[in-house]
Design a protein around this motif. Structure first.
Motif, PDB file in Angstrom:
ATOM      1  N   GLN C  74      56.958  36.274  43.121  1.00 55.06           N
ATOM      2  CA  GLN C  74      55.796  35.543  42.604  1.00 55.06           C
ATOM      3  C   GLN C  74      55.227  34.594  43.654  1.00 55.06           C
ATOM      4  OE1 GLN C  74      54.904  36.774  39.831  1.00 55.06           O
ATOM      5  NE2 GLN C  74      56.839  37.809  39.444  1.00 55.06           N
ATOM      6  N   TYR C  75      56.110  34.012  44.461  1.00 57.95           N
ATOM      7  CA  TYR C  75      55.614  33.135  45.521  1.00 57.95           C
ATOM      8  C   TYR C  75      54.792  33.947  46.517  1.00 57.95           C
ATOM      9  CZ  TYR C  75      58.208  28.899  44.290  1.00 57.95           C
ATOM     10  OH  TYR C  75      58.645  27.767  43.676  1.00 57.95           O
ATOM     11  N   GLY C  76      55.352  35.097  46.892  1.00 59.96           N
ATOM     12  CA  GLY C  76      54.660  35.922  47.874  1.00 59.96           C
ATOM     13  C   GLY C  76      53.336  36.454  47.363  1.00 59.96           C
ATOM     14  N   GLY C  77      53.339  36.842  46.094  1.00 64.64           N
ATOM     15  CA  GLY C  77      52.142  37.461  45.527  1.00 64.64           C
ATOM     16  C   GLY C  77      50.924  36.556  45.610  1.00 64.64           C
ATOM     17  N   ALA C  78      51.145  35.262  45.425  1.00 57.31           N
ATOM     18  CA  ALA C  78      50.025  34.336  45.449  1.00 57.31           C
ATOM     19  C   ALA C  78      49.393  34.282  46.837  1.00 57.31           C
ATOM     20  CB  ALA C  78      50.506  32.948  45.037  1.00 57.31           C
ATOM     21  N   ILE C  79      50.238  34.384  47.860  1.00 51.61           N
ATOM     22  CA  ILE C  79      49.743  34.285  49.235  1.00 51.61           C
ATOM     23  C   ILE C  79      48.736  35.398  49.505  1.00 51.61           C
ATOM     24  CG2 ILE C  79      50.442  34.457  51.645  1.00 51.61           C
ATOM     25  CD1 ILE C  79      53.166  33.272  50.715  1.00 51.61           C
ATOM     26  N   CYS C  80      49.147  36.596  49.130  1.00 56.78           N
ATOM     27  CA  CYS C  80      48.308  37.762  49.346  1.00 56.78           C
ATOM     28  C   CYS C  80      47.001  37.650  48.560  1.00 56.78           C
ATOM     29  CB  CYS C  80      49.106  38.962  48.875  1.00 56.78           C
ATOM     30  SG  CYS C  80      48.654  40.463  49.617  1.00 56.78           S
ATOM     31  N   ALA C  81      47.111  37.153  47.325  1.00 52.70           N
ATOM     32  CA  ALA C  81      45.930  37.049  46.476  1.00 52.70           C
ATOM     33  C   ALA C  81      44.928  36.061  47.056  1.00 52.70           C
ATOM     34  CB  ALA C  81      46.345  36.630  45.068  1.00 52.70           C
ATOM     35  N   ILE C  82      45.443  34.918  47.516  1.00 52.93           N
ATOM     36  CA  ILE C  82      44.549  33.870  47.989  1.00 52.93           C
ATOM     37  C   ILE C  82      43.931  34.232  49.341  1.00 52.93           C
ATOM     38  CG2 ILE C  82      44.502  31.493  48.841  1.00 52.93           C
ATOM     39  CD1 ILE C  82      46.553  30.846  46.632  1.00 52.93           C
ATOM     40  N   LEU C  83      44.743  34.765  50.221  1.00 52.79           N
ATOM     41  CA  LEU C  83      44.242  35.003  51.575  1.00 52.79           C
ATOM     42  C   LEU C  83      43.458  36.298  51.691  1.00 52.79           C
ATOM     43  CD1 LEU C  83      47.246  33.863  53.751  1.00 52.79           C
ATOM     44  CD2 LEU C  83      45.187  32.606  53.161  1.00 52.79           C
ATOM     45  N   LEU C  84      43.928  37.337  51.027  1.00 50.71           N
ATOM     46  CA  LEU C  84      43.330  38.649  51.261  1.00 50.71           C
ATOM     47  C   LEU C  84      42.559  39.177  50.059  1.00 50.71           C
ATOM     48  CD1 LEU C  84      46.330  40.368  53.059  1.00 50.71           C
ATOM     49  CD2 LEU C  84      44.432  39.133  54.067  1.00 50.71           C
ATOM     50  N   ASN C  85      42.561  38.423  48.955  1.00 50.37           N
ATOM     51  CA  ASN C  85      41.863  38.878  47.762  1.00 50.37           C
ATOM     52  C   ASN C  85      42.480  40.161  47.216  1.00 50.37           C
ATOM     53  OD1 ASN C  85      39.973  38.493  45.795  1.00 50.37           O
ATOM     54  ND2 ASN C  85      38.357  39.634  46.847  1.00 50.37           N
ATOM     55  N   LEU C  86      43.758  40.350  47.505  1.00 51.45           N
ATOM     56  CA  LEU C  86      44.452  41.538  47.018  1.00 51.45           C
ATOM     57  C   LEU C  86      45.524  41.094  46.036  1.00 51.45           C
ATOM     58  CD1 LEU C  86      45.468  43.911  49.943  1.00 51.45           C
ATOM     59  CD2 LEU C  86      44.478  44.569  47.767  1.00 51.45           C
ATOM     60  N   PRO C  87      45.432  41.501  44.769  1.00 49.12           N
ATOM     61  CA  PRO C  87      46.484  41.110  43.850  1.00 49.12           C
ATOM     62  C   PRO C  87      47.695  42.000  44.102  1.00 49.12           C
ATOM     63  CG  PRO C  87      44.819  42.377  42.706  1.00 49.12           C
ATOM     64  CD  PRO C  87      44.434  42.362  44.146  1.00 49.12           C
ATOM     65  N   CYS C  88      48.565  41.546  44.993  1.00 47.46           N
ATOM     66  CA  CYS C  88      49.701  42.377  45.375  1.00 47.46           C
ATOM     67  C   CYS C  88      50.517  42.723  44.176  1.00 47.46           C
ATOM     68  CB  CYS C  88      50.556  41.672  46.383  1.00 47.46           C
ATOM     69  SG  CYS C  88      49.621  41.396  47.856  1.00 47.46           S
ATOM     70  N   HIS C  89      50.610  41.829  43.242  1.00 50.63           N
ATOM     71  CA  HIS C  89      50.988  42.338  41.943  1.00 50.63           C
ATOM     72  C   HIS C  89      50.270  41.605  40.835  1.00 50.63           C
ATOM     73  CE1 HIS C  89      54.473  40.126  43.448  1.00 50.63           C
ATOM     74  NE2 HIS C  89      54.442  39.573  42.286  1.00 50.63           N
ATOM     75  N   PRO C  90      50.194  42.277  39.686  1.00 50.60           N
ATOM     76  CA  PRO C  90      49.237  41.925  38.641  1.00 50.60           C
ATOM     77  C   PRO C  90      49.157  40.462  38.204  1.00 50.60           C
ATOM     78  CG  PRO C  90      50.257  44.014  38.133  1.00 50.60           C
ATOM     79  CD  PRO C  90      50.936  43.509  39.339  1.00 50.60           C
ATOM     80  N   PRO C  91      50.273  39.712  38.106  1.00 51.11           N
ATOM     81  CA  PRO C  91      50.088  38.345  37.617  1.00 51.11           C
ATOM     82  C   PRO C  91      49.121  37.531  38.476  1.00 51.11           C
ATOM     83  CG  PRO C  91      52.404  38.880  37.683  1.00 51.11           C
ATOM     84  CD  PRO C  91      51.687  40.006  38.330  1.00 51.11           C
ATOM     85  N   HIS C  92      48.941  37.951  39.724  1.00 50.46           N
ATOM     86  CA  HIS C  92      48.122  37.141  40.606  1.00 50.46           C
ATOM     87  C   HIS C  92      46.675  37.603  40.668  1.00 50.46           C
ATOM     88  CE1 HIS C  92      51.780  35.158  41.640  1.00 50.46           C
ATOM     89  NE2 HIS C  92      52.324  36.342  41.807  1.00 50.46           N
ATOM     90  N   ALA C  93      46.330  38.555  39.815  1.00 50.92           N
ATOM     91  CA  ALA C  93      44.953  39.041  39.837  1.00 50.92           C
ATOM     92  C   ALA C  93      43.968  37.904  39.575  1.00 50.92           C
ATOM     93  CB  ALA C  93      44.772  40.157  38.815  1.00 50.92           C
TER      94      ALA C  93
END
Lengths: 160, 339, 511
Positions: C74-93
């Protein structure tokens, strides 16, 4: 290009698409049997959603036409022309992953996928794409195969 | 994520249970018993297909056996999880592979007995597979909401007869708990409504609350609820009583009408038809040497079942009987081609 | 009671701090963190792949590691979502919605800083909830049968339907499309395959990961290739100081974090509502409560803080029903349950008594793990932000590969990769028509639950719709839904009242 504001033309097309999907949902959905609200059959939910989609689609289309009457003709181009080169190579990249990972394994699949999709960018040269693909494929494959133990062999011949 | 605990998991999960934690590592991983001279041995890596996701009983069985065979053969045996469509996708893979004994299938009652009658268009038939050896056989338990005034199976049948609109929860259509309930009602001459859930967890919550009245569920899922008194257990579906619950009768011993009622979830090894008899023999011997290890009974019991110690022809006829049994249950309940 | 809990916790720390357990916990959070940052590979896939490796570990170590993967991701997923606009996994969409605009404004560091803070707070709350309120919460959790879940899903759908920026009508359209997509596959109630067109792999439904990455990944690449200008990294050399959110930003984020945490901890209890729903609900709540909802989708810090706090508190809280009832809330929990069972441990009411080392060790390790993640990630923020300096032409091919292998690993099936591609191409069409993709995910997640639980409730009540009002919890949710609709209508009428002559934007549909 796809970032421009939404024009009436977009909304008109969007409305038609939604309504079209709605019609499809109703046509296919009713074949599963509809039933009643209390005794729903498998088709009830999709058909209901289809009806709602048609409603939304019509709503969008009508308001688009109203807006058109006010705004006059479109100021932005109706539809964007996709970047065909990018498209071709990105889609090709995924397809090549499918083919090469089936017949060659993870490493060839990764290499093909990165290399082909990288060529979609007009500023990328052959050599750079090769280097990028090599690095990503080697590092990525090793990571996925050995650390995460993904169930795909690194190399294989013919379909598994 | 959506609840991925669909049929495949539901078919598999019921069986997993406690492996005594000490010594699991040594269990299948040592004492492999080396292969006899002259026995068929693979010359390269063997692939063991599991038509289910990781963590289910079928998967656990495959991991146990693969480690054992690896030692026995001195050749690597890779477990490949190919879940999907209730085990059909994995089975299909096994059938498509070459008939050389290098691709083996860890099958189960769902895809290798129930599916033939239940699924509308199945891409394989019983003859495509050769049953090699059984692994584990696990019973279900009949559990009822604790408010129901019935403490034995006959009382419960009487309750079903006089109460209209009784419903039971299942972990999914076509799972053994579902079909067991259907069959039970047929034999007892009663009627009730099936409510299908995604896996046994949510079904259990509606059972606690009394929204559904009873359920058949694998002992592994229900044993804690039974022990804590949240639900009542009336019987188990095996041929014999379950050693961990010695006071609970088997259902077949409770009423004459139910004397044929046995409904177990089992896991076993299959090869595609056409593989040499030598390879079948070798695999069967490998499985037996795992099952015959001294502490295997206790270990399997903790996993929710008992080892299936049958010769290859015996196991083949067991699979045939099971297929025939479920085919009859499914068609008499009008569920044929339901999936 | 509190003092016993504290001494038990002390005992738990004793277990979790054993060098061996500490090591496995670290390996878990590290793998989780990496998996989280990589687009494509989901938690579920990572855990199911690594699960067999834990069969030979001692039970405490096994469960600490697997749990670590879950919350680490979950920590990692947020990074990807914020920086790359990619929801690496769904909770971070939903984190993408405001996180990426913040990045574009050069505030990536701040966004990540707030995220870490919100995550840690949410997680800590979830852990405390588990320590002190588990027995009470469990009693609440078993009240949530089919009827209650339906009413809750309905509320979630109504609250979430206004989630997207831009035209509300289009947003609702996308939600309905998501609901329709959730229908694909075998109907749980009757077993009829719907919209599968004879394709075997579709009988299990559309894969959520394929949907998310098709829409946000491939569709996005198709749209942006050869067209993106480099994202303004702002001050690309980010120092620790820049990551520290300013005092006013902290003040802005404080209440959203609190609210998000509460939403998440409630969602955790209810079977079938994992972190994804929690984050959507938290975002919708913030947007509803905001004085100026139009800020959302343009880089509102609340839009990052609330869903992240919610996700993390839900992730930790998820363990409550799993550990104390033996009833898994979602598929990740079902896997962890399987891992425990394989080890010879039956989760349930007896767990705390029979295996205090597992229960308290796990709880203590949550904290240790979260601190590790904080220590791991905060200094890394600077490095993560440098990701933005990678030219797009190198970034998207690599991401494409990660998506392919990640989607493959969810089921070990290349079919899903093809599915992602098809969804991406269709998704591009929708994006080109100025649709927002996020509501599709919401509809997709809620859809099957909405339908199944409704139909089950009808079977339970023998066709009596009053069942939804007769049950108190359900009635509460229905009431809230009604209030929500009335409020919506009221505000709409109210807004129309002043006879302002507004130019095109008054239609709402044409922002």
């Amino acid at each position: 290009m796809t970032d421009g504001p939404s024009s009436w033309a977009h909304d008109l097309a969007a409305g038609c698409v939604l309504a079209g999907v709605g019609v499809g949902a109703i046509v296919v959905g009713q074949s599963y049997g509809i039933g009643t609200l209390q005794r729903m059959e498998p088709g009830f939910f999709p058909v209901a959603l289809g009806v709602i989609l048609i409603g939304i689609g019509l709503g969008l289309a009508v308001s688009a036409l109203k807006l058109r009457a006010r705004q006059g003709h479109a100021t932005t181009p109706l539809f964007d022309v996709p970047d065909w080169r990018g498209w071709l190579f990105i889609v090709g990249g995924v397809l090549s992953f499918l083919v090469f990972s089936t017949y060659g394994g993870l490493l060839p699949g990764a290499f093909a996928c990165v290399f082909i999709s990288a060529m979609g960018d007009r500023t990328t040269t052959w050599s750079r794409a090769l280097v990028l693909a090599g690095c990503v494929a080697v590092a990525g494959s090793i990571f996925f195969a050995y650390v995460l133990k993904v169930q795909m062999p690194l190399f294989t011949w013919g379909p598994a | 994520m959506p609840l991925n605990l669909t049929r495949r998991a539901a078919l598999a999960l019921p069986l997993i249970a406690a492996l005594p934690r000490s010594g699991f590592a040594q269990a299948g991983f040592a004492q492999a018993g080396f292969a006899q001279e002259g026995e068929w041995r693979p010359a390269r890596t063997v692939r063991m297909i599991v038509p289910q996701g990781a963590g289910g009983t079928t998967d656990v069985m495959a991991r146990l056996l693969s480690a054992h065979l690896q030692q026995r053969w001195g050749q690597s045996v890779i477990v490949d999880n190919k879940a999907g469509a209730g085990g059909v996708i994995g089975t299909q893979e096994a059938i498509r592979a070459a008939a050389d004994g290098y691709t083996i299938l860890m099958g189960n009652v769902g895809a290798q007995a129930i599916a033939y009658q239940l699924m509308r268009s199945l891409p394989y038939k019983p003859d495509d597979l050769t049953p090699v050896a059984g692994m584990i056989d696990g019973p279900n338990a009949l559990i009822v909401n604790s408010a129901i005034a019935a403490n034995t199976v006959p009382e419960f049948v009487a309750y079903l007869k006089k109460t209209p609109n009784v419903s039971f929860g299942t972990p999914g259509i076509g799972t053994t708990p579902h079909l067991a309930a259907v069959w039970f009602n047929k034999l007892a001459g009663t009627e009730s409504v099936a409510l299908h859930y995604r896996g046994s967890g949510p079904a259990m919550i509606d059972l606690y609350a009394g929204a559904t009245q009873y359920s058949f569920d694998a002992l592994v899922n229900s044993i804690e609820a039974i022990r804590s008194g949240r639900v009542k257990v009336l019987g188990v579906t095996g041929t014999e009583r379950y050693p961990l619950l010695p006071d609970v009768p088997t259902i077949r011993e409770t009423m004459p009408a139910l004397s044929g009622f046995v409904s177990n979830s089992w896991v076993g090894l299959f090869l595609r038809t056409g593989v040499s008899a030598a390879a079948i023999q070798s695999l069967h011997a490998g499985v037996q040497s795992l099952l015959n290890q001294p502490d295997m009974n206790a270990r399997f019991l903790a996993l929710g079942g008992v080892p299936i110690r049958k010769s290859q022809p015996e196991f083949a006829s067991y699979v045939r009987e099971e297929t025939a049994k479920w085919t009859a249950v499914i068609s008499s309940a009008g569920l044929s081609g339901n999936l | 009671m509190i003092s016993t809990a504290l001494s038990d916790l002390w005992f738990g720390f004793g277990i979790a701090l054993l060098p061996q357990n500490l090591l496995w916990c670290f390996i878990g959070v590290l793998i989780g963190n990496i998996v989280g940052v990589l687009p494509g590979m989901g938690v579920l896939a990572a855990i199911s792949i690594l699960l067999p490796l834990t069969y030979s570990l001692p039970p405490v170590a096994a469960i600490l590691m697997l749990a670590g993967i879950y919350y680490g991701a979950q920590y990692g997923g947020a990074i990807c979502a914020i920086l790359l606009n990619l929801p690496c996994h769904p909770p971070h969409a939903v984190t993408c919605l405001d996180g990426f605009p913040l990045t574009q404004q050069g505030k990536a560091g701040t966004a990540l800083g707030i995220t870490m803070l919100a995550s840690f707070f949410g997680a800590s709350f979830g852990i405390m909830e588990m320590i002190f309120f588990a027995p009470v919460l469990v009693r609440l959790a078993i009240q949530f049968g089919s009827t209650e879940i339906f009413s809750l899903m309905l509320l979630g759908l109504l609250a979430g339907s206004t989630l997207a920026k831009g035209s509300p009508l289009k947003g609702v359209g996308m939600t309905v499309l998501g609901l329709l997509l959730s229908v694909v596959g075998t109907d749980v109630t009757t077993g009829v395959p719907r919209f599968t067109f004879g394709i075997l792999q579709l009988t299990d439904g559309v894969e959520l990961v394929a949907l998310a990455l098709g829409l946000f990944g491939i569709a996005e690449f198709l749209k942006s290739v050869n067209r993106t200008l480099p994202v303004a990294t702002g001050n690309a050399t980010i120092r620790l100081k820049d990551m520290r959110p300013s005092r006013s930003e902290l003040r802005q984020a404080a209440f959203p974090i609190l609210r998000g945490t509460l939403v998440g901890s409630l969602c955790a209890l209810i079977p079938g509502t994992g972190p994804t729903i929690a984050s959507f609900v938290a975002y919708a709540t913030e947007k509803k409560l905001a004085k100026d909802p139009s800020r959302f989708g343009r880089g509102a810090i609340e839009g990052v803080a609330a869903p992240e706090a919610s996700t993390h508190s839900s992730v930790q809280g998820d363990f409550i029903p799993t550990m104390s009832l033996g009833i898994p809330g979602d598929s990740v929990m079902a896997l962890l349950l399987g891992a425990l069972l394989i080890q010879g441990i039956a989760p349930g009411p007896q767990l705390i008594k029979e295996h205090p080392d597992i229960f308290w060790g796990l709880i203590a390790s949550f904290w240790i793990g979260n601190i590790m993640l904080l220590v791991l990630n905060v200094p890394m923020i600077g490095i993560w932000v440098k990701l933005l300096k990678i030219p797009y032409r190198y970034l998207y091919p690599s991401a494409l590969f990660f998506i392919c292998i990640g989607v493959f690993s969810t089921n070990n099936d290349l079919f899903q990769v093809g599915e992602t591609l098809v969804i991406g191409i269709i998704g591009y069409g929708f994006v080109a028509l100025r649709f927002e993709p996020a509501p599709i995910l919401l509809g997709f997640i809620l859809g099957s639950r909405l339908e199944e639980n409704f139909r089950r409730s009808m079977l339970i009540s023998h066709g009596d719709l009053m069942i939804f009002i007769d049950r108190p919890i359900s009635a509460g949710f229905i009431l809230l839904s009604v209030v929500l609709i009335l409020a919506q209508v009221y505000f709409r009428v109210l807004r129309r009242k002043p006879p302002l002559i507004r130019v095109p934007t008054d239609e709402g549909a044409f922002e």
